[in-house]
Design an enzyme around this catalytic site. Structure first.
Site: not given
Length: 307
Positions: A65, A68
């Site tokens: 991700c 993230c």
């Protein structure tokens, strides 16, 4: 959030110690030796218990991700700056499917707080650092309201506030009198004490802030939310109706709604009827704080309406 997140199955698991992010797990099950920890399905029960002492921010992320990886350093930076008042628990959703399912992490990064074992939603997605700071400030206010006011020291061992903070100086007599009156629900007496303190020292900003707070408490005491909202909706130019609704908005934490309501009223009124609205706005600005971004935005709009 409580209805959507079921953490009961994770409460009674064997308490494998939570590992500091990027490091080895601590030797003792009850020790927490970092403000930033990697948490697993098995070690989550320890984090739930820790949240009874200090707010725990849960960062649900994954290696693949990109957002993230943008958000995690920001979270770690802000947590470090708070000096042990908040702990960050990082959950790899791919490696911990039960936690991912419990939090219903359909989109990541997803950030949730734990207060006294209960989940509180914060935000989803990579957000700017300033927004993270604002959300954490609101989290600390909520934690204080719920009695979760501990800290962790540099080694991560849980410690109560009394041990972490020096003793507060004794309150001036008039401030102490105001506090006693507030605890007794006597807002008129509290206001009188703060007014006297300001008469003695016009630069007493604590007294000025306290006076604004007790005036707000006195105004909202006994108000019926539904009745006030109905009256405000029925009479959009009625100053008293809009003042009451704005007071309830602010007391309920809906700061921008309160400011927006009064700014809309200010804009709609003739110039000769605006003064009370401006005075109420200035009073509410003082309750929130001049440096708050919401106050700065509202002041900017008020200035544009004035000139």
């Amino acid at each position: 959030m409580r209805g959507a997140v079921d953490l009961s199955s994770l409460r009674n698991r064997p308490q494998t110690p939570a590992a500091p992010a990027g490091g080895a797990p601590p030797s003792a099950p009850t020790a927490v030796n970092s403000l930033v920890m990697d948490v697993t399905d098995d070690s989550f029960a320890q984090i739930l218990e820790l949240s009874r002492t200090v707010p725990v921010v849960v960062d649900l992320w994954a290696e693949w991700c990109g957002p993230c990886k943008q958000l995690s350093p920001v979270l770690e930076k802000v947590v470090a700056e708070l000096g042990g008042r908040v702990v960050l628990a990082k959950v790899d959703v791919d490696a911990n499917p039960q936690l991912s399912q419990a939090f219903r992490a359909q989109s990541i990064p997803m950030v949730v707080a734990l207060l006294a074992g209960q989940p509180v939603p914060l935000f989803t997605g990579a957000v700017p650092e300033q927004q993270v700071r604002e959300v954490f400030a609101q989290l600390l206010q909520m934690a204080a309201q719920n009695g979760v006011t501990g800290t962790v020291d540099v080694t991560g061992e849980a410690a109560p506030d009394e041990a972490a903070e020096p003793a507060e100086p004794e309150l001036p007599p008039l401030h102490a009198e105001a506090f006693d009156a507030i605890e007794a629900g006597d807002y008129a007496r509290a206001a009188t004490a703060y007014e006297q303190a300001l008469a003695e020292n016009p630069r007493d900003e604590d007294a000025r802030a306290g006076l604004g707070q007790v005036r707000l408490l006195a105004r909202v005491q006994g108000l019926d939310l539904q009745a006030v909202r109905a009256a405000a909706a029925a009479a959009p130019l009625d100053q008293e109706a809009q003042f009451a609704a704005a007071d309830l908005d602010l007391a309920g934490g809906h700061v921008e709604d309160a400011f927006g309501r009064l700014l809309d009223l200010f804009a709609a009124l003739p110039n000769d009827e605006r003064a009370p609205v401006r005075e109420r706005l200035v009073e509410l600005f003082g309750l929130i704080g001049d440096s708050d971004p919401r106050v700065l935005r509202a002041r900017g709009r008020l200035t544009s309406l004035l000139f």
